[in-house]
Write a protein that holds these residues in place. Structure first.
Motif, PDB file in Angstrom:
ATOM      1  N   ARG A  30       0.977  -1.188  -0.018  1.00 42.20           N
ATOM      2  CA  ARG A  30      -0.022   0.002   0.031  1.00 42.20           C
ATOM      3  C   ARG A  30       0.934   1.157   0.059  1.00 42.20           C
ATOM      4  N   PRO A  31       0.663   2.090  -0.925  1.00 42.16           N
ATOM      5  CA  PRO A  31       1.362   3.211  -0.883  1.00 42.16           C
ATOM      6  C   PRO A  31       1.318   3.879   0.255  1.00 42.16           C
ATOM      7  N   ARG A  32       2.162   4.899   0.802  1.00 41.00           N
ATOM      8  CA  ARG A  32       1.990   5.574   1.917  1.00 41.00           C
ATOM      9  C   ARG A  32       2.356   6.921   1.555  1.00 41.00           C
ATOM     10  N   GLY A  33       1.722   7.937   2.157  1.00 40.91           N
ATOM     11  CA  GLY A  33       1.788   9.409   1.753  1.00 40.91           C
ATOM     12  C   GLY A  33       1.886   9.855   0.361  1.00 40.91           C
ATOM     13  N   PRO A  34       2.497  11.007   0.224  1.00 43.26           N
ATOM     14  CA  PRO A  34       2.676  11.477  -1.281  1.00 43.26           C
ATOM     15  C   PRO A  34       3.630  10.857  -2.099  1.00 43.26           C
ATOM     16  N   ARG A 200      -7.357   3.058   2.707  1.00 41.98           N
ATOM     17  CA  ARG A 200      -7.142   2.800   4.140  1.00 41.98           C
ATOM     18  C   ARG A 200      -5.735   2.335   4.232  1.00 41.98           C
ATOM     19  N   GLY A 201      -5.281   2.827   5.472  1.00 40.30           N
ATOM     20  CA  GLY A 201      -3.971   2.462   5.814  1.00 40.30           C
ATOM     21  C   GLY A 201      -2.790   3.567   5.129  1.00 40.30           C
ATOM     22  N   ASN A 202      -3.165   4.315   4.242  1.00 41.13           N
ATOM     23  CA  ASN A 202      -2.364   5.519   3.858  1.00 41.13           C
ATOM     24  C   ASN A 202      -2.548   6.821   4.601  1.00 41.13           C
ATOM     25  N   ARG A 203      -1.709   7.133   5.526  1.00 43.76           N
ATOM     26  CA  ARG A 203      -2.221   8.436   6.457  1.00 43.76           C
ATOM     27  C   ARG A 203      -1.261   9.341   6.275  1.00 43.76           C
ATOM     28  N   PRO A 204      -1.631  10.361   5.321  1.00 37.75           N
ATOM     29  CA  PRO A 204      -0.540  11.490   5.222  1.00 37.75           C
ATOM     30  C   PRO A 204      -0.740  12.507   6.367  1.00 37.75           C
ATOM     31  N   GLU A 205       0.176  13.282   6.787  1.00 36.89           N
ATOM     32  CA  GLU A 205      -0.002  14.158   8.013  1.00 36.89           C
ATOM     33  C   GLU A 205      -1.341  14.904   7.938  1.00 36.89           C
ATOM     34  N   ARG A 206      -1.810  14.909   8.954  1.00 36.00           N
ATOM     35  CA  ARG A 206      -3.011  15.615   9.202  1.00 36.00           C
ATOM     36  C   ARG A 206      -2.912  17.207   9.060  1.00 36.00           C
ATOM     37  N   GLY A 207      -3.843  17.715   8.566  1.00 38.28           N
ATOM     38  CA  GLY A 207      -3.659  19.230   8.514  1.00 38.28           C
ATOM     39  C   GLY A 207      -3.064  19.778   7.691  1.00 38.28           C
ATOM     40  N   VAL A 208      -2.373  18.910   6.855  1.00 40.25           N
ATOM     41  CA  VAL A 208      -1.562  19.519   5.755  1.00 40.25           C
ATOM     42  C   VAL A 208      -2.109  19.005   4.478  1.00 40.25           C
ATOM     43  N   PRO A 219     -14.165   5.147  -1.646  1.00 39.72           N
ATOM     44  CA  PRO A 219     -14.939   6.299  -1.230  1.00 39.72           C
ATOM     45  C   PRO A 219     -14.930   6.561   0.131  1.00 39.72           C
ATOM     46  N   GLY A 220     -14.742   5.638   1.088  1.00 38.44           N
ATOM     47  CA  GLY A 220     -14.815   5.919   2.684  1.00 38.44           C
ATOM     48  C   GLY A 220     -13.388   6.799   2.826  1.00 38.44           C
ATOM     49  N   THR A 221     -12.154   6.458   2.370  1.00 44.71           N
ATOM     50  CA  THR A 221     -10.992   7.159   2.710  1.00 44.71           C
ATOM     51  C   THR A 221     -11.082   8.549   2.191  1.00 44.71           C
ATOM     52  N   VAL A 222     -11.347   8.646   0.947  1.00 48.28           N
ATOM     53  CA  VAL A 222     -11.451   9.828   0.115  1.00 48.28           C
ATOM     54  C   VAL A 222     -12.575  10.901   0.751  1.00 48.28           C
ATOM     55  N   LEU A 223     -13.631  10.131   1.322  1.00 47.04           N
ATOM     56  CA  LEU A 223     -14.498  11.151   2.151  1.00 47.04           C
ATOM     57  C   LEU A 223     -13.881  11.802   3.359  1.00 47.04           C
ATOM     58  N   TYR A 229     -10.533  15.122   7.903  1.00 46.62           N
ATOM     59  CA  TYR A 229      -8.952  15.210   7.917  1.00 46.62           C
ATOM     60  C   TYR A 229      -8.612  16.580   7.219  1.00 46.62           C
ATOM     61  N   LYS A 230      -9.327  17.093   6.331  1.00 48.75           N
ATOM     62  CA  LYS A 230      -9.134  18.163   5.535  1.00 48.75           C
ATOM     63  C   LYS A 230      -7.805  18.384   4.687  1.00 48.75           C
TER      64      LYS A 230
END
Length: 480
Positions: A30-34, A200-208, A219-223, A229-230
């Motif tokens: 699974r890719p993580r982050g940018p 799911r499982g790909n968690r970029p830095e919150r608020g950035v 759909p769920g993660t994109v939402l 998480y904005k």
């Protein structure tokens, strides 16, 4: 889905074009982050789980993608309904006519594409038009639609704007990866265009806020990325792609999440929706998502039975059926055969007996993973096995030119026990492909089975000839 190594086949333009594969090393990571368009994935979370209903449909969709390494030979006519009937209808025969950026044109040809497929001829001018136009398109796996909307997204983004501009939603992790791989390869020469996976499982830095111009996700993660998480500003999304809509609405959750994402977008956002089928439920969903659409759909092509000779054989039990099957092989010169059984247990019994008789046999059933099924079909297509025994898993979408015999070891019936005419058509339609002659043999082991044959005859207005497999001379005469 299994985490074992597997290869994703990318649809390419012509049957003569090279097969292009993306290999995942050791695991489906699974890719993580940018990530850069040209970069590799990393991370090792497990794929997200989905309800059984959507898994069945999504697995079939993924199977079709895996086994179709070239565009299908679709003879269906494309029907185009324009929102503005007075506007000239543009279609293209070459990619140069689209006036793509040189780096994108290079990416298209680098993938092995020679010319647009039938649906691309009409869809791409609409997707790339200015001012933007919305589109609802019927497109099955293997028609080049993933490459079409991938090209549209890559053409649409402004690399200088470091925010998400194109959003693509797909029903499962695996299908999202499929789309991402196409975008990565097509965008190989676009180093300033970035891609992120909203899964799911790909968690970029919150608020950035994400700086990737394209996000592909479920759909769920994109939402969550848009609202919780904005990470994405929905008001800055200028192209929204909803792929596999018929699979998407198979579960209420995915349908509702997609609608919630859609409500966050502006009225000026370009909407593109793709579905393999156009059932009423899909139309109702599409009307909610895509305002004032252009519509591309395939005119239904009736599968012809003209090149298929149909027979039935009276048997008492499965051992009789097996004897009749062996007699068929003694009479016919069979290139390859597909044999359909009602249950996995019956299919397994038949395979073991055929192997004991010295036949090269493979078994295809729902117990196999999608990747294992794709491998079985590929071996059969290459002729490594001459007989494919299967349940209904394999009744649709598999075109093998060498199949000369289809055997309904068990007749197809619906839940009420009546003839399943559509399944029958799809099953025997595996032979007689591309104008070749084929044979379909139905095993009848009871009065009820004979009633099924009669129902099929009435439905298709075709007689099915009785065959005595113990009379070789008669068989040779009837099947010549």
């Amino acid at each position: 889905m299994s985490e074992e190594s597997w290869a994703v086949a990318v649809d390419v333009q012509e049957a003569t074009a090279p097969s292009i594969q993306v290999d995942f090393s050791k695991k489906v990571d699974r890719p993580r982050g940018p990530r850069d368009i040209r970069g590799d994935t990393n991370g090792n979370s497990k794929p997200e789980k989905t309800e059984d209903a959507i898994v069945d449909m999504a697995e079939q969709s993924l199977l079709n993608k895996l086994i179709r390494k070239s565009l299908v030979r679709n003879r269906n006519q494309v029907e185009v309904l324009q929102q503005d009937p007075t506007s000239p209808l543009y279609s293209v025969k070459t990619f140069e006519e689209l006036r793509l950026k040189p780096e994108l044109l290079k990416g298209v040809y680098n993938l092995g594409f020679n010319r647009p497929s039938r649906i691309q001829e009409n869809a791409l001018p609409m997707m790339l038009a200015q001012p933007t136009q919305n589109l609802i398109a019927q497109a099955q796996s293997g028609t080049g639609k993933t490459a079409a909307f991938s090209l549209a997204m890559l053409s649409h983004v402004n690399p200088g704007n470091k925010w998400t501009q194109c959003l693509c939603v797909s029903p499962t992790y695996e299908l999202a990866l499929q789309i991402g791989q196409v975008i990565e390869q097509m965008g190989e020469f676009c180093p300033d265009v970035k891609l992120a996976y909203g899964i799911r499982g790909n968690r970029p830095e919150r608020g950035v806020k994400l700086q990737e111009q394209i996000v592909i996700g479920t759909p769920g993660t994109v939402l969550d990325w848009c609202t919780k998480y904005k990470l994405i500003d929905p008001k800055k999304i200028t192209m929204f792609v909803l792929d596999e809509a018929d699979v998407m609405i198979a579960t209420q959750g995915h349908r509702d999440q997609s609608l919630r994402i859609h409500r966050q977008l502006t009225k000026d956002c370009q909407m593109l929706l793709f579905s393999a089928t156009f059932e009423d439920s899909v139309w109702r969903f599409a009307e909610q998502v895509v305002p004032d659409p252009n519509i591309i759909r395939l005119k239904r092509e009736e599968e012809t039975l003209d090149t298929i000779k149909q027979f039935y054989v009276i048997c008492r039990e499965k051992e009789d059926k097996f004897t009749s099957l062996c007699n068929l092989y003694g009479c016919l010169t069979v290139a390859q055969a597909m044999i359909f059984c009602h249950t996995r247990k019956m299919a397994a019994w038949l395979v073991s007996n055929l192997i004991a008789e010295g036949h090269q046999v493979s078994l295809l059933s729902g117990q196999l993973t999608v990747e294992q099924r794709a491998a079985v079909i590929e071996r059969f297509r290459k002729g490594q096995e001459k007989v494919l025994v299967t349940t209904n898993v394999c009744s649709r979408g598999i075109d093998v030119e060498q199949v000369s015999l289809v055997v309904n070891f068990d007749l197809p019936v619906d839940m009420a026990g009546n003839a399943d005419n559509e399944t029958y058509l799809h099953r025997i339609g595996r032979t007689g492909r591309f104008g070749r002659r084929g044979f379909a043999v139905n095993m009848v082991d009871s009065k009820h089975s004979m009633d099924i044959i009669n129902q099929i005859e009435m439905h298709f207005n075709r007689s099915i000839t009785k065959l005595d497999t113990s009379n070789l001379e008669e068989m040779e005469k009837l099947m010549s």
